[in-house]
Design a protein around this motif. Sequence first.
Motif, PDB file in Angstrom:
ATOM      1  N   SER A  50       0.870  -1.127   0.150  1.00  0.00           N
ATOM      2  CA  SER A  50      -0.081  -0.153  -0.145  1.00  0.00           C
ATOM      3  C   SER A  50       0.802   1.324  -0.063  1.00  0.00           C
ATOM      4  O   SER A  50       0.375   2.117  -0.827  1.00  0.00           O
ATOM      5  N   GLY A  51       1.944   1.383   0.674  1.00  0.00           N
ATOM      6  CA  GLY A  51       2.867   2.209   0.928  1.00  0.00           C
ATOM      7  C   GLY A  51       3.547   2.540  -0.703  1.00  0.00           C
ATOM      8  O   GLY A  51       3.569   3.769  -0.822  1.00  0.00           O
ATOM      9  N   LEU A  53       2.491   1.873  -3.573  1.00  0.00           N
ATOM     10  CA  LEU A  53       1.437   2.092  -4.518  1.00  0.00           C
ATOM     11  C   LEU A  53       1.110   3.624  -4.210  1.00  0.00           C
ATOM     12  O   LEU A  53       0.910   4.408  -5.230  1.00  0.00           O
ATOM     13  N   ASN A  54       1.058   3.993  -3.101  1.00  0.00           N
ATOM     14  CA  ASN A  54       0.659   5.381  -2.749  1.00  0.00           C
ATOM     15  C   ASN A  54       1.828   6.480  -3.108  1.00  0.00           C
ATOM     16  O   ASN A  54       1.510   7.378  -3.610  1.00  0.00           O
ATOM     17  N   GLU A  55       3.108   5.855  -2.816  1.00  0.00           N
ATOM     18  CA  GLU A  55       4.248   6.747  -3.483  1.00  0.00           C
ATOM     19  C   GLU A  55       4.355   6.897  -4.833  1.00  0.00           C
ATOM     20  O   GLU A  55       4.427   8.083  -5.395  1.00  0.00           O
ATOM     21  N   GLU A  57       1.910   6.620  -6.868  1.00  0.00           N
ATOM     22  CA  GLU A  57       0.609   7.589  -7.326  1.00  0.00           C
ATOM     23  C   GLU A  57       1.053   9.046  -7.067  1.00  0.00           C
ATOM     24  O   GLU A  57       0.787   9.648  -7.939  1.00  0.00           O
ATOM     25  N   GLU A  58       1.343   9.281  -5.969  1.00  0.00           N
ATOM     26  CA  GLU A  58       1.959  10.514  -5.646  1.00  0.00           C
ATOM     27  C   GLU A  58       3.079  11.026  -6.419  1.00  0.00           C
ATOM     28  O   GLU A  58       3.152  12.346  -6.752  1.00  0.00           O
ATOM     29  N   GLU A  63      -1.812   5.489 -11.714  1.00  0.00           N
ATOM     30  CA  GLU A  63      -3.003   6.154 -11.236  1.00  0.00           C
ATOM     31  C   GLU A  63      -3.833   5.030 -10.754  1.00  0.00           C
ATOM     32  O   GLU A  63      -3.728   3.726 -10.993  1.00  0.00           O
ATOM     33  N   LYS A  64      -4.660   5.471  -9.657  1.00  0.00           N
ATOM     34  CA  LYS A  64      -5.574   4.222  -9.048  1.00  0.00           C
ATOM     35  C   LYS A  64      -7.088   4.555  -9.519  1.00  0.00           C
ATOM     36  O   LYS A  64      -7.381   5.634  -9.460  1.00  0.00           O
ATOM     37  N   THR A  74      -9.967  -1.850  -6.089  1.00  0.00           N
ATOM     38  CA  THR A  74      -9.231  -0.772  -6.905  1.00  0.00           C
ATOM     39  C   THR A  74      -8.320  -1.431  -7.954  1.00  0.00           C
ATOM     40  O   THR A  74      -8.039  -2.715  -8.008  1.00  0.00           O
ATOM     41  N   TYR A  76      -4.823  -0.676 -10.621  1.00  0.00           N
ATOM     42  CA  TYR A  76      -3.881   0.445 -10.878  1.00  0.00           C
ATOM     43  C   TYR A  76      -3.457   0.318 -12.369  1.00  0.00           C
ATOM     44  O   TYR A  76      -3.581  -0.700 -12.923  1.00  0.00           O
TER      45      TYR A  76
END
Length: 125
Positions: A50-51, A53-55, A57-58, A63-64, A74, A76
């Motif tokens: 999760s971390g 994927l979030n990074e 994406e940021e 893109e999610k 979800t 990706y």
Amino acid sequence: MTEKIVCPVDRTMNLINKKWSILIIRDMFFGKKHFKEFKEDKDISNKVLSGCLNELEENGIIEKSVLNTKPVSTQYHLTEYGKSLNKVIYELAMFTLNNDTEKDYSDKTRQDLKDTFKKTLGIND
């Protein structure tokens, strides 16, 4: 005031430097992925995944999309910016396939992997 020059290699590595990031990006060249699909061949916890994927994406690499399913899921996918890492991933793979001192690959397997990476990553000679 002088401009601080940041090494472009350092900058790229900062985008993809987490342990699993480059493998997650590689996986997405094969198509859109659901969260659980990233875990299929990796020993990675939900929290770490999760971390990552979030990074990614940021940083605009992925893109999610939240799908209107039951239960909600979800998916990706790579952005155009993320897809521009294709040559980086290709060269990482070719480094090993061209310099395999351990002889982990037969000549046929090596060629098959080269062809697969070239096709999947859209590399044209």
